[in-house]
Design an enzyme around this catalytic site. Structure first.
Site, short mmCIF file in Angstrom:
data_model
loop_
_atom_site.label_atom_id
_atom_site.label_comp_id
_atom_site.label_asym_id
_atom_site.label_seq_id
_atom_site.Cartn_x
_atom_site.Cartn_y
_atom_site.Cartn_z
N GLY A 1 9.25 0.61 -1.61
CA GLY A 1 8.80 -0.32 -0.54
C GLY A 1 7.90 0.55 0.67
O GLY A 1 6.76 1.25 0.27
N ARG B 1 5.45 2.69 2.46
CA ARG B 1 5.47 4.43 2.98
C ARG B 1 6.41 4.71 2.03
O ARG B 1 7.40 6.10 2.61
CB ARG B 1 5.72 4.25 4.37
CG ARG B 1 4.67 3.93 5.51
CD ARG B 1 3.64 4.61 5.30
NE ARG B 1 2.34 4.42 6.21
CZ ARG B 1 1.29 3.21 5.70
NH1 ARG B 1 1.01 4.13 3.60
NH2 ARG B 1 0.65 3.12 6.61
N LYS C 1 4.87 5.68 -3.20
CA LYS C 1 3.99 4.76 -4.53
C LYS C 1 2.76 4.75 -4.95
O LYS C 1 2.47 5.43 -5.96
CB LYS C 1 4.65 3.58 -4.83
CG LYS C 1 3.88 2.56 -3.27
CD LYS C 1 5.01 1.84 -3.29
CE LYS C 1 4.07 0.25 -2.57
NZ LYS C 1 4.35 1.09 -1.20
N THR D 1 -7.23 -4.32 -3.78
CA THR D 1 -7.47 -5.15 -3.69
C THR D 1 -7.47 -5.95 -1.82
O THR D 1 -7.60 -6.43 -1.40
CB THR D 1 -5.35 -6.17 -4.14
OG1 THR D 1 -5.12 -5.26 -3.92
CG2 THR D 1 -5.77 -6.02 -6.25
N GLY D 2 -6.32 -4.38 -1.75
CA GLY D 2 -6.98 -4.48 0.04
C GLY D 2 -8.37 -5.21 1.01
O GLY D 2 -8.89 -4.63 0.13
N HIS E 1 -5.49 6.24 2.47
CA HIS E 1 -5.94 6.03 1.50
C HIS E 1 -7.01 6.92 0.57
O HIS E 1 -6.52 7.21 -0.80
CB HIS E 1 -5.59 4.39 0.62
CG HIS E 1 -3.84 4.30 0.51
ND1 HIS E 1 -3.56 3.84 -0.58
CD2 HIS E 1 -3.37 3.68 1.61
CE1 HIS E 1 -2.12 3.22 -0.45
NE2 HIS E 1 -2.28 3.52 0.89
N ARG F 1 -6.64 10.37 1.41
CA ARG F 1 -5.98 11.10 0.27
C ARG F 1 -6.11 11.04 -0.90
O ARG F 1 -5.81 12.53 -1.32
CB ARG F 1 -4.18 10.52 0.51
CG ARG F 1 -3.54 11.13 -0.63
CD ARG F 1 -2.12 10.38 -0.83
NE ARG F 1 -2.47 9.26 -1.21
CZ ARG F 1 -1.65 8.08 -0.64
NH1 ARG F 1 -2.08 8.09 0.30
NH2 ARG F 1 -2.38 6.33 -1.67
N GLU G 1 -13.71 -3.02 -5.31
CA GLU G 1 -13.16 -4.17 -5.14
C GLU G 1 -12.45 -5.00 -5.22
O GLU G 1 -13.61 -6.26 -5.93
CB GLU G 1 -13.39 -4.55 -3.36
CG GLU G 1 -13.27 -3.20 -2.17
CD GLU G 1 -14.10 -3.46 -1.10
OE1 GLU G 1 -14.42 -4.45 -0.70
OE2 GLU G 1 -13.94 -2.07 -0.25
N ASP H 1 -4.06 -1.16 -6.90
CA ASP H 1 -3.14 -0.69 -5.63
C ASP H 1 -4.45 -2.06 -4.44
O ASP H 1 -5.22 -2.25 -4.38
CB ASP H 1 -3.89 0.63 -5.31
CG ASP H 1 -2.44 1.26 -4.46
OD1 ASP H 1 -1.51 0.39 -3.83
OD2 ASP H 1 -2.30 2.57 -3.93
#
Length: 174
Positions: free
Chosen positions: A14, A16, A19, A39-40, A54, A57, A66, A88
């Site tokens: 889900g 946050r 994952k 993909t964002g 992201h 991190r 991308e 991701d």
């Protein structure tokens, strides 16, 4: 976590849930060379902030490309035996396909057909969206249904599937 990745891994969870961080650790344990297919798309300030979180991190050591729509093609180009690829995330890809009015079934089929021929391991991250209430509008229901079909397809092809909740991974397959 073992250092060797299978050909295809799917990490679900889900929002946050932890994952993405779990998937990143899988890839980092497998190789010092890492490739990230994002993909964002940063359509607004909130999404820019999420992308930045992201990136921060992950830190250095990741090559990023991308691929908001042409995921199968980008994955085929990126896959190498010496470098795992992290995708991701699949649900953002579904969103991009829907908003761009692309042929979703054809895109899913291209991705599924690409996986067996990849030259290196891939780890997919995706949001499990089918555990909540039935959405109240047709677009949200279509999104949930597309994501569910895609997850079933990728899970069927994957060597390993993990579900992450509250930062805790549960191995479901493999």
């Amino acid at each position: 976590m073992s250092g060797k990745l299978p050909a295809v891994t799917l990490v679900l969870g889900g929002a946050r849930s932890g994952k993405s961080a779990f998937a990143e650790r899988l890839v980092e344990a497998a190789s010092p060379m890492r490739f990230y297919l994002a993909t964002g798309q940063a359509w607004d300030e909130e999404m820019r902030a999420r992308i930045s979180t992201h990136q921060d991190r992950r830190g250095a050591g990741w090559e990023t490309v991308e691929a908001p729509v042409e995921l199968a093609e980008a994955l085929a180009d990126a896959a190498r035996a010496d470098r795992p690829v992290l995708v991701d995330c699949l649900t953002l890809w579904v969103t991009n396909l829907m908003l761009g009015e692309h042929d979703i079934d054809a895109a899913f089929e291209r991705l599924a057909k690409t996986l067996p021929g990849l030259k290196g391991p891939v780890v997919f991250v995706s949001n499990e969206v089918g555990l909540g209430i039935v959405p109240d509008n047709a677009m949200a229901r279509a999104f949930r249904d597309h994501a569910g079909r895609l997850h079933q397809t990728i899970a069927g092809l994957a060597d390993e599937v993990h579900f992450v909740a509250a930062g805790l991974p549960l191995k479901m397959k493999g």
